[in-house]
Design a protein around this motif. Structure first.
Motif, PDB file in Angstrom:
ATOM      1  N   PHE A   1      -4.661  -8.768  -9.457  1.00 33.69           N
ATOM      2  CA  PHE A   1      -5.024  -8.397 -10.702  1.00 33.69           C
ATOM      3  C   PHE A   1      -5.676  -6.951 -10.589  1.00 33.69           C
ATOM      4  O   PHE A   1      -5.184  -5.899 -11.452  1.00 33.69           O
ATOM      5  N   ARG A   2      -6.641  -6.600  -9.690  1.00 32.88           N
ATOM      6  CA  ARG A   2      -6.958  -5.192  -9.559  1.00 32.88           C
ATOM      7  C   ARG A   2      -6.272  -4.177  -9.262  1.00 32.88           C
ATOM      8  O   ARG A   2      -6.203  -3.123  -9.759  1.00 32.88           O
ATOM      9  N   HIS A   3      -5.308  -4.663  -8.414  1.00 32.39           N
ATOM     10  CA  HIS A   3      -3.929  -3.653  -8.039  1.00 32.39           C
ATOM     11  C   HIS A   3      -3.288  -3.037  -9.272  1.00 32.39           C
ATOM     12  O   HIS A   3      -3.126  -2.055  -9.557  1.00 32.39           O
ATOM     13  N   ARG A   4      -2.928  -4.148 -10.113  1.00 32.69           N
ATOM     14  CA  ARG A   4      -2.363  -3.830 -11.683  1.00 32.69           C
ATOM     15  C   ARG A   4      -3.255  -3.171 -12.256  1.00 32.69           C
ATOM     16  O   ARG A   4      -2.710  -2.091 -12.973  1.00 32.69           O
ATOM     17  N   GLU A   5      -4.466  -3.332 -12.377  1.00 27.95           N
ATOM     18  CA  GLU A   5      -5.317  -2.890 -13.499  1.00 27.95           C
ATOM     19  C   GLU A   5      -5.643  -1.174 -13.008  1.00 27.95           C
ATOM     20  O   GLU A   5      -5.785  -0.431 -13.699  1.00 27.95           O
ATOM     21  N   ALA A   6      -5.375  -1.108 -11.566  1.00 26.74           N
ATOM     22  CA  ALA A   6      -5.534   0.189 -11.106  1.00 26.74           C
ATOM     23  C   ALA A   6      -4.222   1.091 -11.323  1.00 26.74           C
ATOM     24  O   ALA A   6      -4.258   2.331 -11.327  1.00 26.74           O
ATOM     25  N   GLY A   7      -3.311   0.476 -11.954  1.00 19.69           N
ATOM     26  CA  GLY A   7      -1.997   1.177 -12.371  1.00 19.69           C
ATOM     27  C   GLY A   7      -0.807   1.137 -11.441  1.00 19.69           C
ATOM     28  O   GLY A   7       0.249   1.438 -11.534  1.00 19.69           O
ATOM     29  N   ALA A   8      -0.674   0.199 -10.392  1.00 23.45           N
ATOM     30  CA  ALA A   8       0.529  -0.375  -9.766  1.00 23.45           C
ATOM     31  C   ALA A   8       1.644  -0.698 -10.607  1.00 23.45           C
ATOM     32  O   ALA A   8       1.336  -1.602 -11.693  1.00 23.45           O
ATOM     33  N   GLY A   9       2.697  -0.106 -10.633  1.00 25.94           N
ATOM     34  CA  GLY A   9       3.855  -0.651 -11.295  1.00 25.94           C
ATOM     35  C   GLY A   9       4.501  -2.035 -11.020  1.00 25.94           C
ATOM     36  O   GLY A   9       4.859  -2.845 -11.805  1.00 25.94           O
ATOM     37  N   GLU A  10       4.292  -2.257  -9.698  1.00 28.31           N
ATOM     38  CA  GLU A  10       4.777  -3.780  -9.275  1.00 28.31           C
ATOM     39  C   GLU A  10       3.565  -4.190  -8.103  1.00 28.31           C
ATOM     40  O   GLU A  10       3.430  -3.196  -7.487  1.00 28.31           O
ATOM     41  N   VAL A  11       3.529  -5.389  -8.155  1.00 26.95           N
ATOM     42  CA  VAL A  11       2.620  -6.106  -7.371  1.00 26.95           C
ATOM     43  C   VAL A  11       3.133  -7.353  -6.674  1.00 26.95           C
ATOM     44  O   VAL A  11       3.670  -8.117  -7.564  1.00 26.95           O
ATOM     45  N   ALA A  12       3.227  -7.309  -5.507  1.00 30.60           N
ATOM     46  CA  ALA A  12       3.747  -8.431  -4.729  1.00 30.60           C
ATOM     47  C   ALA A  12       2.572  -9.353  -4.124  1.00 30.60           C
ATOM     48  O   ALA A  12       1.849  -8.881  -3.386  1.00 30.60           O
ATOM     49  N   ILE A  13       2.857 -10.803  -4.399  1.00 29.77           N
ATOM     50  CA  ILE A  13       1.863 -11.406  -3.699  1.00 29.77           C
ATOM     51  C   ILE A  13       2.787 -12.462  -2.931  1.00 29.77           C
ATOM     52  O   ILE A  13       3.625 -13.161  -3.110  1.00 29.77           O
ATOM     53  N   VAL A  14       2.397 -12.404  -1.544  1.00 29.72           N
ATOM     54  CA  VAL A  14       3.080 -13.183  -0.574  1.00 29.72           C
ATOM     55  C   VAL A  14       2.568 -13.979   0.287  1.00 29.72           C
ATOM     56  O   VAL A  14       1.326 -13.667   0.874  1.00 29.72           O
ATOM     57  N   SER A  15       3.135 -15.258   0.483  1.00 31.43           N
ATOM     58  CA  SER A  15       2.224 -16.189   1.536  1.00 31.43           C
ATOM     59  C   SER A  15       3.293 -17.163   2.067  1.00 31.43           C
ATOM     60  O   SER A  15       4.595 -16.786   2.039  1.00 31.43           O
ATOM     61  N   GLY A  16       2.790 -17.836   3.169  1.00 34.20           N
ATOM     62  CA  GLY A  16       3.941 -18.473   3.722  1.00 34.20           C
ATOM     63  C   GLY A  16       4.785 -19.526   2.947  1.00 34.20           C
ATOM     64  O   GLY A  16       5.741 -20.205   3.243  1.00 34.20           O
ATOM     65  N   ALA A  17       4.392 -19.941   1.656  1.00 31.34           N
ATOM     66  CA  ALA A  17       4.596 -20.802   0.721  1.00 31.34           C
ATOM     67  C   ALA A  17       5.703 -20.249  -0.289  1.00 31.34           C
ATOM     68  O   ALA A  17       6.593 -20.900  -0.862  1.00 31.34           O
ATOM     69  N   ARG A  18       5.382 -19.068  -0.843  1.00 27.06           N
ATOM     70  CA  ARG A  18       5.890 -18.473  -1.961  1.00 27.06           C
ATOM     71  C   ARG A  18       5.495 -17.132  -2.029  1.00 27.06           C
ATOM     72  O   ARG A  18       4.799 -16.576  -1.439  1.00 27.06           O
ATOM     73  N   PHE A  19       6.336 -16.315  -2.965  1.00 28.07           N
ATOM     74  CA  PHE A  19       5.920 -14.880  -3.257  1.00 28.07           C
ATOM     75  C   PHE A  19       6.140 -14.841  -4.769  1.00 28.07           C
ATOM     76  O   PHE A  19       6.850 -15.355  -5.319  1.00 28.07           O
ATOM     77  N   ALA A  20       5.585 -13.828  -5.199  1.00 31.07           N
ATOM     78  CA  ALA A  20       5.816 -13.415  -6.831  1.00 31.07           C
ATOM     79  C   ALA A  20       5.634 -12.088  -6.773  1.00 31.07           C
ATOM     80  O   ALA A  20       4.805 -11.260  -6.032  1.00 31.07           O
TER      81      ALA A  20
END
Length: 171
Positions: free
Chosen positions: A55-74
């Protein structure tokens, strides 16, 4: 261009779209199909929460943010001043699968089943004005229809109809 067949689940608010979509995913995956879904939201939504790193990455202005773990990514894409992407643009970003079920998107030119429930926000039929509606699923009796009509809870028959309509190979 994505050639994966897409089939829509359409209807007014509280018509049972999400429930049917979930049951169809369960039914079709149990039969061995790889199914993806697209859900259209008519309101602002967020899958992130204030304070989270992403959320902080997006709030800072990132156009896309990927969240990745061993179970899923978004991947979250901030539209900022961009127009909402078309359904075709979203479909082109999905990984290969056998079928995409599309919840919402009432006006898209894809084959759709219209859901009608007595508890819906509106009981105004969509099919008369939408040539892409190919069937109706309902929780009450309807006057004579030219389209196929299914009981709203008859998931197996609706799945059979979707397989036939989209040309998926039987499994």
């Amino acid at each position: 261009m994505n050639t994966t067949p897409a089939f829509g689940i359409s209807g007014w608010k509280n018509s049972g779209k999400t429930g049917l979509t979930v049951r169809l995913v369960e039914e079709l995956t149990a039969r061995g199909y790889r199914v993806s879904t697209v859900k259209h939201a008519h309101h602002d939504f967020d899958i992130d929460k204030p304070g989270a790193d992403s959320f902080r990455h997006r709030e800072a202005g990132a156009g896309e943010v990927a969240i990745v773990s061993g179970a899923r990514f978004a991947i979250m894409h901030e539209l900022r001043d961009e127009a909402e992407p078309t359904l075709a643009e979203i479909l082109s970003r999905l990984a290969p699968c056998d079928l995409v079920l599309v919840e919402g998107y009432k006006r898209e030119a894809i084959p759709k089943i219209e859901l009608r429930r007595l508890e819906s926000k509106s009981r105004e039929p969509l099919a008369p004005l939408d040539p892409h509606i190919v069937a109706i699923a309902t929780d009450h009796s309807l006057a004579s229809q030219t389209l196929p009509v299914f009981e709203l809870d008859d998931t197996a028959s609706i799945a059979d109809f979707i397989i036939s309509t989209t040309g998926l190979p039987k499994r």
